[in-house]
Design a protein around this motif. Structure first.
Motif, PDB file in Angstrom:
ATOM      1  N   PRO A  44      24.214  28.838 -33.538  1.00  0.00           N
ATOM      2  CA  PRO A  44      23.922  27.494 -34.044  1.00  0.00           C
ATOM      3  C   PRO A  44      24.197  26.430 -33.039  1.00  0.00           C
ATOM      4  CG  PRO A  44      25.828  28.644 -35.269  1.00  0.00           C
ATOM      5  CD  PRO A  44      25.462  29.601 -34.078  1.00  0.00           C
ATOM      6  N   ASN A  45      23.498  25.215 -33.321  1.00  0.00           N
ATOM      7  CA  ASN A  45      23.275  24.428 -32.437  1.00  0.00           C
ATOM      8  C   ASN A  45      24.515  23.627 -31.472  1.00  0.00           C
ATOM      9  OD1 ASN A  45      20.506  24.578 -32.351  1.00  0.00           O
ATOM     10  ND2 ASN A  45      20.253  22.761 -33.962  1.00  0.00           N
ATOM     11  N   GLU A  46      25.529  23.687 -32.544  1.00  0.00           N
ATOM     12  CA  GLU A  46      26.737  23.174 -32.191  1.00  0.00           C
ATOM     13  C   GLU A  46      27.697  24.099 -31.212  1.00  0.00           C
ATOM     14  OE1 GLU A  46      26.440  24.085 -35.518  1.00  0.00           O
ATOM     15  OE2 GLU A  46      25.655  22.156 -36.157  1.00  0.00           O
ATOM     16  N   TYR A  97      33.702  30.012 -34.320  1.00  0.00           N
ATOM     17  CA  TYR A  97      33.038  30.968 -33.579  1.00  0.00           C
ATOM     18  C   TYR A  97      34.000  31.351 -32.274  1.00  0.00           C
ATOM     19  CZ  TYR A  97      28.849  30.704 -35.847  1.00  0.00           C
ATOM     20  OH  TYR A  97      27.830  30.613 -37.003  1.00  0.00           O
TER      21      TYR A  97
END
Length: 73
Positions: free
Chosen positions: A12-14, A44
């Motif tokens: 994910p981008n974050e 995560y």
């Protein structure tokens, strides 16, 4: 499920943005712990070897042995 470090297009981008803040001029252990601390609220986690090599990037709740290649751990 695959280790997201091995499939960066699925990160994910974050989470990717956090990984990109790794400072190679700092203690690698301290940096990895900082990344984990910032990543956990996003859901995560990962593990790392004694040589400070991270592995097993995955959503919280997914056990390491559930990842492809780590089934026998």
């Amino acid at each position: 499920m695959k280790d997201l470090f091995e499939t960066p297009e699925l990160i994910p981008n974050e989470v990717q943005a956090i990984l990109e803040t790794f400072d190679e001029n700092e203690s690698p252990y301290m940096e990895l712990e900082r990344l984990l601390t910032e990543m956990k609220p996003l859901g995560y986690i990962f593990d790392y070897f004694l040589d400070a090599e991270p592995y097993g990037l995955r959503p919280i709740g997914t056990e390491l042995h559930e990842l492809e290649g780590y089934e026998n751990l």
